[in-house]
Design a protein around this motif. Sequence first.
Motif, short mmCIF file in Angstrom:
data_model
loop_
_atom_site.label_atom_id
_atom_site.label_comp_id
_atom_site.label_asym_id
_atom_site.label_seq_id
_atom_site.Cartn_x
_atom_site.Cartn_y
_atom_site.Cartn_z
N SER A 43 0.83 -1.21 0.00
CA SER A 43 0.00 0.00 0.00
C SER A 43 0.87 1.26 0.00
CB SER A 43 -0.93 -0.01 1.22
OG SER A 43 -1.95 -0.96 1.07
N LEU A 44 1.90 1.25 0.81
CA LEU A 44 2.79 2.42 0.85
C LEU A 44 3.44 2.66 -0.50
CD1 LEU A 44 4.55 2.03 4.33
CD2 LEU A 44 2.72 3.62 3.69
N GLY A 45 3.98 1.59 -1.10
CA GLY A 45 4.63 1.75 -2.40
C GLY A 45 3.67 2.19 -3.49
N LEU A 46 2.48 1.58 -3.52
CA LEU A 46 1.49 1.96 -4.53
C LEU A 46 1.04 3.40 -4.34
CD1 LEU A 46 -0.36 1.15 -6.87
CD2 LEU A 46 -2.00 0.29 -5.18
N GLY A 47 0.86 3.80 -3.08
CA GLY A 47 0.43 5.18 -2.83
C GLY A 47 1.44 6.19 -3.31
N VAL A 48 2.72 5.93 -3.04
CA VAL A 48 3.77 6.85 -3.51
C VAL A 48 3.78 6.90 -5.03
CG1 VAL A 48 6.26 7.22 -3.60
CG2 VAL A 48 5.17 6.56 -1.43
#
Length: 204
Positions: A43-48
């Motif tokens: 989720s963190l990577g996709l959000g960035v």
Amino acid sequence: MARDSDRRRSDWQSAALDRIAPDPRRRPDPATEGLARGLGWFSLGLGVAEIACGGAIARWLGMPRLAPVLRGYGLREIVTGAGILGTEDPTPWIWGRVGGDAVDIATVLPGLEQGNPNRGNALIALMALGSVTALDAVCARNLSQAPLRPSRRVRRDYGSRSGFPESPEAMRSRAADSASPLDFVGPQAMRPWTEADRPQAARR
């Protein structure tokens, strides 16, 4: 009949909320815990990526007007990832991912229209979203069905119990002060000793 139906609906809603609500007593298996943490980092990577490259992703999908929407979805993913990794029980955050996946699929579905020149890219995106949704749903279900460990209060309350009604010292003193019943029949050696029963030599 209507009241019974309303009661059943209320019970079902209460049970559903209990399964989704956070509970630090949940004890999921290591595989589910690892999957939840992996989804948090995803989720963190996709959000960035969505915040930084929202315009490029929208053009790749053939839907350039979606750029601001994708950046908003990126912020949602970052908050969700931080919630998954920063809480003791990530169950509600994983269920939040399942809801977010449904929103993402509904957003990309119009890209399959015949007039979209990048219709194939939209189909690829939907297939990827479907796979991630399946992982999220499995993880959320396993977390909700995880057994609950006893609370600390229960462990503290029962930890010092021995099963006896009183302490050994109190019970020992009561046994020493008790007198045998008059009709007690048994060997002399098993009867309680008194001063009169002591041998003459011992008295001296």
